[in-house]
Design a protein around this motif. Structure first.
Motif, PDB file in Angstrom:
ATOM      1  N   ALA A   5     -20.923  -2.877 -36.393  1.00  0.00           N
ATOM      2  CA  ALA A   5     -21.046  -3.898 -37.431  1.00  0.00           C
ATOM      3  C   ALA A   5     -21.590  -3.201 -38.679  1.00  0.00           C
ATOM      4  N   THR A   6     -21.080  -3.606 -39.837  1.00  0.00           N
ATOM      5  CA  THR A   6     -21.545  -2.994 -41.077  1.00  0.00           C
ATOM      6  C   THR A   6     -21.955  -4.083 -42.067  1.00  0.00           C
ATOM      7  N   ALA A   7     -22.821  -3.682 -42.976  1.00  0.00           N
ATOM      8  CA  ALA A   7     -23.263  -4.576 -44.043  1.00  0.00           C
ATOM      9  C   ALA A   7     -23.736  -3.704 -45.196  1.00  0.00           C
ATOM     10  N   GLN A   8     -23.883  -4.320 -46.360  1.00  0.00           N
ATOM     11  CA  GLN A   8     -24.387  -3.621 -47.540  1.00  0.00           C
ATOM     12  C   GLN A   8     -25.446  -4.461 -48.218  1.00  0.00           C
ATOM     13  N   ALA A   9     -26.379  -3.771 -48.837  1.00  0.00           N
ATOM     14  CA  ALA A   9     -27.400  -4.444 -49.633  1.00  0.00           C
ATOM     15  C   ALA A   9     -27.627  -3.623 -50.895  1.00  0.00           C
ATOM     16  N   PHE A  96     -27.705  -7.307 -26.068  1.00  0.00           N
ATOM     17  CA  PHE A  96     -27.258  -5.949 -26.365  1.00  0.00           C
ATOM     18  C   PHE A  96     -27.731  -5.010 -25.256  1.00  0.00           C
ATOM     19  N   SER A  97     -26.868  -4.051 -24.865  1.00  0.00           N
ATOM     20  CA  SER A  97     -27.297  -3.049 -23.888  1.00  0.00           C
ATOM     21  C   SER A  97     -27.635  -1.732 -24.578  1.00  0.00           C
ATOM     22  N   SER A  98     -27.170  -1.539 -25.808  1.00  0.00           N
ATOM     23  CA  SER A  98     -27.600  -0.425 -26.645  1.00  0.00           C
ATOM     24  C   SER A  98     -27.534  -0.894 -28.094  1.00  0.00           C
ATOM     25  N   PHE A  99     -28.390  -0.266 -28.953  1.00  0.00           N
ATOM     26  CA  PHE A  99     -28.506  -0.777 -30.322  1.00  0.00           C
ATOM     27  C   PHE A  99     -29.039   0.329 -31.227  1.00  0.00           C
ATOM     28  N   LYS A 100     -28.204   0.792 -32.155  1.00  0.00           N
ATOM     29  CA  LYS A 100     -28.597   1.848 -33.084  1.00  0.00           C
ATOM     30  C   LYS A 100     -28.252   1.423 -34.510  1.00  0.00           C
ATOM     31  N   THR A 101     -29.232   1.504 -35.409  1.00  0.00           N
ATOM     32  CA  THR A 101     -29.038   1.118 -36.808  1.00  0.00           C
ATOM     33  C   THR A 101     -29.179   2.345 -37.695  1.00  0.00           C
ATOM     34  N   THR A 102     -28.206   2.543 -38.584  1.00  0.00           N
ATOM     35  CA  THR A 102     -28.247   3.650 -39.533  1.00  0.00           C
ATOM     36  C   THR A 102     -28.224   3.087 -40.949  1.00  0.00           C
ATOM     37  N   PHE A 103     -29.128   3.613 -41.779  1.00  0.00           N
ATOM     38  CA  PHE A 103     -29.204   3.254 -43.191  1.00  0.00           C
ATOM     39  C   PHE A 103     -28.727   4.453 -43.998  1.00  0.00           C
ATOM     40  N   ASN A 104     -27.781   4.232 -44.905  1.00  0.00           N
ATOM     41  CA  ASN A 104     -27.330   5.287 -45.799  1.00  0.00           C
ATOM     42  C   ASN A 104     -27.564   4.821 -47.228  1.00  0.00           C
ATOM     43  N   LEU A 105     -28.403   5.554 -47.961  1.00  0.00           N
ATOM     44  CA  LEU A 105     -28.809   5.158 -49.311  1.00  0.00           C
ATOM     45  C   LEU A 105     -28.009   5.919 -50.359  1.00  0.00           C
ATOM     46  N   GLY A 109     -28.252   4.199 -59.970  1.00  0.00           N
ATOM     47  CA  GLY A 109     -28.959   4.211 -61.235  1.00  0.00           C
ATOM     48  C   GLY A 109     -30.424   4.465 -60.966  1.00  0.00           C
ATOM     49  N   GLU A 110     -31.202   4.519 -62.039  1.00  0.00           N
ATOM     50  CA  GLU A 110     -32.611   4.861 -61.909  1.00  0.00           C
ATOM     51  C   GLU A 110     -33.380   3.884 -61.015  1.00  0.00           C
ATOM     52  N   LYS A 111     -33.047   2.605 -61.117  1.00  0.00           N
ATOM     53  CA  LYS A 111     -33.786   1.588 -60.358  1.00  0.00           C
ATOM     54  C   LYS A 111     -32.862   0.720 -59.505  1.00  0.00           C
ATOM     55  N   GLU A 112     -31.817   1.342 -58.959  1.00  0.00           N
ATOM     56  CA  GLU A 112     -30.903   0.577 -58.124  1.00  0.00           C
ATOM     57  C   GLU A 112     -30.332   1.469 -57.027  1.00  0.00           C
ATOM     58  N   THR A 113     -30.328   0.945 -55.808  1.00  0.00           N
ATOM     59  CA  THR A 113     -29.833   1.692 -54.654  1.00  0.00           C
ATOM     60  C   THR A 113     -28.910   0.799 -53.840  1.00  0.00           C
ATOM     61  N   LEU A 114     -27.797   1.366 -53.412  1.00  0.00           N
ATOM     62  CA  LEU A 114     -26.892   0.678 -52.495  1.00  0.00           C
ATOM     63  C   LEU A 114     -27.210   1.197 -51.097  1.00  0.00           C
ATOM     64  N   VAL A 115     -27.437   0.282 -50.178  1.00  0.00           N
ATOM     65  CA  VAL A 115     -27.737   0.657 -48.796  1.00  0.00           C
ATOM     66  C   VAL A 115     -26.583   0.200 -47.915  1.00  0.00           C
ATOM     67  N   ASP A 116     -25.939   1.167 -47.282  1.00  0.00           N
ATOM     68  CA  ASP A 116     -24.905   0.869 -46.298  1.00  0.00           C
ATOM     69  C   ASP A 116     -25.590   0.853 -44.929  1.00  0.00           C
ATOM     70  N   ILE A 117     -25.409  -0.240 -44.227  1.00  0.00           N
ATOM     71  CA  ILE A 117     -26.013  -0.408 -42.908  1.00  0.00           C
ATOM     72  C   ILE A 117     -24.883  -0.354 -41.879  1.00  0.00           C
ATOM     73  N   LYS A 118     -25.091   0.466 -40.865  1.00  0.00           N
ATOM     74  CA  LYS A 118     -24.119   0.516 -39.772  1.00  0.00           C
ATOM     75  C   LYS A 118     -24.898   0.337 -38.472  1.00  0.00           C
ATOM     76  N   VAL A 119     -24.481  -0.642 -37.685  1.00  0.00           N
ATOM     77  CA  VAL A 119     -25.103  -0.879 -36.385  1.00  0.00           C
ATOM     78  C   VAL A 119     -24.044  -0.607 -35.317  1.00  0.00           C
ATOM     79  N   VAL A 120     -24.359   0.343 -34.443  1.00  0.00           N
ATOM     80  CA  VAL A 120     -23.480   0.656 -33.319  1.00  0.00           C
ATOM     81  C   VAL A 120     -24.169   0.084 -32.079  1.00  0.00           C
ATOM     82  N   TYR A 121     -23.433  -0.738 -31.347  1.00  0.00           N
ATOM     83  CA  TYR A 121     -24.060  -1.435 -30.218  1.00  0.00           C
ATOM     84  C   TYR A 121     -23.077  -1.651 -29.085  1.00  0.00           C
TER      85      TYR A 121
END
Length: 157
Positions: A5-9, A96-105, A109-121
């Motif tokens: 599953a993926t999401a962005q913030a 869930f029998s397994s659950f791993k969350t990865t954050f990629n930043l 810009g100077e005060k803005e970050t996109l975070v890609d979230i990937k959950v492998v489960y």
């Protein structure tokens, strides 16, 4: 069967500030963000790098169990990638029998970050409602990032 599953913030915080909070200060910030959910976090094994094990002492809002163990499985400062895997804990009691969350930043810009979230489960049973499980997989990370953004914006003002 392994699923993803993926999401962005998009957060109004610079990438270096967010990285420091997520990787270096995580143990100290989470209990401040969610004191009724996590009372404190203990470093059980390692030095905070790959393979380190964190023990989350859960607060009064969590009725199912009192602790959760997570292992740092990804840590790449050049890519701003950080991953945690639940070894034992509440997520493994919620279908869930397994659950791993990865954050990629990624800096936007100077005060803005996109975070890609990937959950492998993996789920305990085939035939689980796929949409429901994907939402259950990404919702904790998205909620955490919203709280973290508010905390960092408040503490920098």
């Amino acid at each position: 069967m392994v699923k993803e599953a993926t999401a962005q913030a998009k957060l109004g915080v610079g990438v270096e500030t967010l990285w420091k909070a997520l990787v270096e200060d995580l143990r100290f910030i989470i209990p401040k963000l969610m004191p009724n959910t996590v009372e404190n976090i203990e470093l059980l094994h390692g030095n905070g790098g790959i393979g380190s094990v964190l023990l989350f002492h859960l607060g009064p809002d969590v009725k199912i169990m009192k602790t959760q163990k997570e292992r740092i499985v990804e840590l790449d400062e050049t890519k701003h990638e950080f991953g945690l895997e639940v070894v034992e804990g509440i997520m493994l009691k919620r279908g869930f029998s397994s659950f791993k969350t990865t954050f990629n930043l990624s800096s936007m810009g100077e005060k803005e970050t996109l975070v890609d979230i990937k959950v492998v489960y993996e789920t305990e049973r085939d035939g689980e409602d796929e949409v429901e499980m994907k939402e259950a997989a990404t919702k904790p990370a998205l909620s955490f990032l919203q709280l973290l953004e508010k905390f960092l914006l408040h503490s920098s003002s």
